[in-house]
Design an enzyme around this catalytic site. Structure first.
Site, short mmCIF file in Angstrom:
data_model
loop_
_atom_site.label_atom_id
_atom_site.label_comp_id
_atom_site.label_asym_id
_atom_site.label_seq_id
_atom_site.Cartn_x
_atom_site.Cartn_y
_atom_site.Cartn_z
N CYS A 1 64.18 26.03 29.36
CA CYS A 1 64.49 27.40 29.80
C CYS A 1 64.33 27.56 31.32
O CYS A 1 65.23 28.06 32.00
CB CYS A 1 63.58 28.37 29.07
SG CYS A 1 61.85 27.87 29.00
N HIS B 1 59.21 34.10 31.56
CA HIS B 1 58.59 33.43 32.71
C HIS B 1 59.02 34.19 33.96
O HIS B 1 60.08 34.82 33.98
CB HIS B 1 59.11 32.00 32.85
CG HIS B 1 58.97 31.15 31.62
ND1 HIS B 1 57.77 30.82 31.07
CD2 HIS B 1 59.91 30.52 30.87
CE1 HIS B 1 57.96 30.03 30.02
NE2 HIS B 1 59.26 29.84 29.87
P1 NAD Z 1 59.39 25.55 17.42
O1 NAD Z 1 58.13 24.82 17.18
O2 NAD Z 1 59.38 27.02 17.56
O3 NAD Z 1 60.46 25.20 16.28
C1 NAD Z 1 60.70 23.93 15.82
C2 NAD Z 1 60.88 24.00 14.31
O4 NAD Z 1 61.23 22.69 13.85
C3 NAD Z 1 59.63 24.42 13.55
O5 NAD Z 1 59.97 25.41 12.63
C4 NAD Z 1 59.16 23.13 12.87
O6 NAD Z 1 58.50 23.39 11.65
C5 NAD Z 1 60.48 22.44 12.65
N1 NAD Z 1 60.39 21.00 12.45
C6 NAD Z 1 59.41 20.13 12.82
N2 NAD Z 1 59.73 18.89 12.45
C7 NAD Z 1 60.92 18.96 11.80
C8 NAD Z 1 61.75 18.00 11.18
N3 NAD Z 1 61.44 16.70 11.14
N4 NAD Z 1 62.93 18.43 10.63
C9 NAD Z 1 63.27 19.73 10.65
N5 NAD Z 1 62.50 20.68 11.23
C10 NAD Z 1 61.35 20.29 11.80
O7 NAD Z 1 60.04 24.87 18.71
P2 NAD Z 1 61.01 25.59 19.75
O8 NAD Z 1 60.19 26.45 20.65
O9 NAD Z 1 62.17 26.15 19.06
O10 NAD Z 1 61.42 24.34 20.64
C11 NAD Z 1 62.37 23.39 20.20
C12 NAD Z 1 62.79 22.57 21.39
O11 NAD Z 1 63.36 23.45 22.37
C13 NAD Z 1 61.66 21.82 22.11
O12 NAD Z 1 62.18 20.65 22.68
C14 NAD Z 1 61.29 22.80 23.22
O13 NAD Z 1 60.67 22.16 24.31
C15 NAD Z 1 62.65 23.36 23.59
N6 NAD Z 1 62.63 24.68 24.23
C16 NAD Z 1 61.75 25.63 23.80
C17 NAD Z 1 61.76 26.86 24.44
C18 NAD Z 1 60.79 27.93 24.08
O14 NAD Z 1 60.49 28.77 24.92
N7 NAD Z 1 60.27 27.99 22.88
C19 NAD Z 1 62.66 27.12 25.48
C20 NAD Z 1 63.60 26.15 25.82
C21 NAD Z 1 63.56 24.92 25.20
#
Ligand code: NAD
Length: 339
Positions: free
Chosen positions: A140, A220
């Site tokens: 992000c 942020h």
């Molecule tokens: P999150 O933890 O909110 O969601 C991830 C989901 O995937 C969870 O529900 C988890 O239970 C599930 N999961 C775990 N292992 C799994 C598997 N083997 N198969 C299927 N599902 C599985 O994470 P998020 O915040 O959505 O982040 C995801 C990615 O995006 C990360 O790389 C993060 O760094 C990136 N990201 C996050 C944000 C943020 O602010 N949250 C912003 C930009 C990028």
């Protein structure tokens, strides 16, 4: 129709799944999830097919009374391309499955650049993703910085960018995370990973970043100090350029009364945006300041939402079904992004 699977269905996955479902050239094959919780029920209500991470997970869904169409492997097998939105470092483990099934995959910013080899921000380097097997949509903070710095570099030529990032400590559904009453240097050492990450997309000038975690969950806040070439930069030219820059929203404390990230989130509610999502990098018009060849500004980033349009555009680039402008326009139109 491009068949898209979403693996990992929480903060990012839920948003990209909804965005994919809105595209007339894409079909959401299904979403893979670990737990049969309220988010799974809401996915079912939307008509999405649910897949479990593994066989054990399938039983948990069935026991909870939710129809489960198979495992994530079954889901990926049905798709042309996978949007991996699993937590940091899980995407890298999943890559083996995508590789074995011969599927294209998009990873998120929690993974290393090297996992995909191409880091992506649509308006900066759409063409680099054309036909690629693996692409990483950057985080992000990196997405917002790339949009704004790329525009400034095009117009004035950047020699160096400094950024101080006050990061939300947790996403709204992460009740167990802190800090509750502290500012945590994250990390204490300089630079934080954000500057070098911008250089995976924009390699031609140094970006030095410092970051801290603050006790909020929504957005942020970036403070930018950017050195540009020569003396051609003025506040009017800068405002003009940023106003025309795709996926950048200009707000004003004086005209609009927007003085905080709380006001920005409230604006999203007033706009009727789904989940209060702000897909744009939000720049304060009245923070723009030019002193000599240095540019100053404040910018807010809705961490949960900003990468949604990039994920949709990355699909079209990797499938080579659209050029940058057509893809960005189609994505913007469906998400309600003005330009
Ligand atoms: P999150 O933890 O909110 O969601 C991830 C989901 O995937 C969870 O529900 C988890 O239970 C599930 N999961 C775990 N292992 C799994 C598997 N083997 N198969 C299927 N599902 C599985 O994470 P998020 O915040 O959505 O982040 C995801 C990615 O995006 C990360 O790389 C993060 O760094 C990136 N990201 C996050 C944000 C943020 O602010 N949250 C912003 C930009 C990028």
């Amino acid at each position: 129709m491009i068949k898209v699977a979403v693996n990992g269905y929480n903060v990012i996955g839920r948003r990209v799944a909804d965005a994919v479902a809105l595209q007339s050239d894409m079909q959401l094959v299904g979403v893979a999830k670990v737990k049969p919780d309220y988010k799974a029920r809401s996915a079912v209500d939307k008509g999405y097919r649910i897949f479990a991470a593994d066989e054990k997970g399938m039983k948990a869904f069935k026991d909870a009374g939710l129809t489960c169409a198979g495992t994530s492997k079954d889901l990926v097998s049905e798709a042309d391309i996978v949007l991996d939105a699993t937590p940091e470092d899980v995407g890298s483990q999943n890559k083996q499955m995508y590789e074995a099934l011969g599927k294209k995959a998009i990873f998120q910013g929690g993974e290393e650049h090297e996992l995909a080899g191409t880091s992506f921000v649509a308006q900066c380097n759409y063409e680099k993703a054309l036909g690629k097997k693996y692409v990483r949509v950057v985080s992000c903070n990196t997405t917002a910085l790339c949009r704004v710095l790329h525009a400034m570099d095009e117009c004035f030529g950047i020699t160096k960018a400094n950024v101080v990032i006050a990061r939300r400590a947790a996403d709204p559904d992460e009740g167990g995370k802190g800090p509750i009453d502290a500012v945590v240097l994250d990390p204490v050492t300089i630079p934080s990973h954000h500057g070098p990450d911008v250089n995976t997309v924009l390699p031609n000038f140094p970006v030095i970043s410092m970051a801290m975690k603050i006790p909020t969950t929504h957005m942020h806040l970036h403070s930018l100090i950017v050195s540009v070439k020569g003396n051609s930069v003025t506040e009017d030219k800068l405002r003009d350029k940023l106003e025309k820059t795709p996926r950048v929203m200009m707000v004003s404390s004086k005209k609009d009364g927007i003085k905080s990230t709380g006001n920005v989130m409230d604006l999203a509610r007033e706009m009727g945006r789904s989940r209060n999502d702000i897909f744009e990098a939000v720049v304060w018009k009245d923070s723009l300041k030019v002193i000599g060849n240095e540019v100053y500004l404040f910018m807010a980033v809705h961490q949960e939402a900003i990468v949604t349009p990039e994920n949709v555009d990355a699909i079209r680039a990797m499938m080579e079904t659209s050029d940058r402008e057509s893809s960005m326009n189609a994505t913007n139109k469906t998400l309600g992004i003005a330009h």
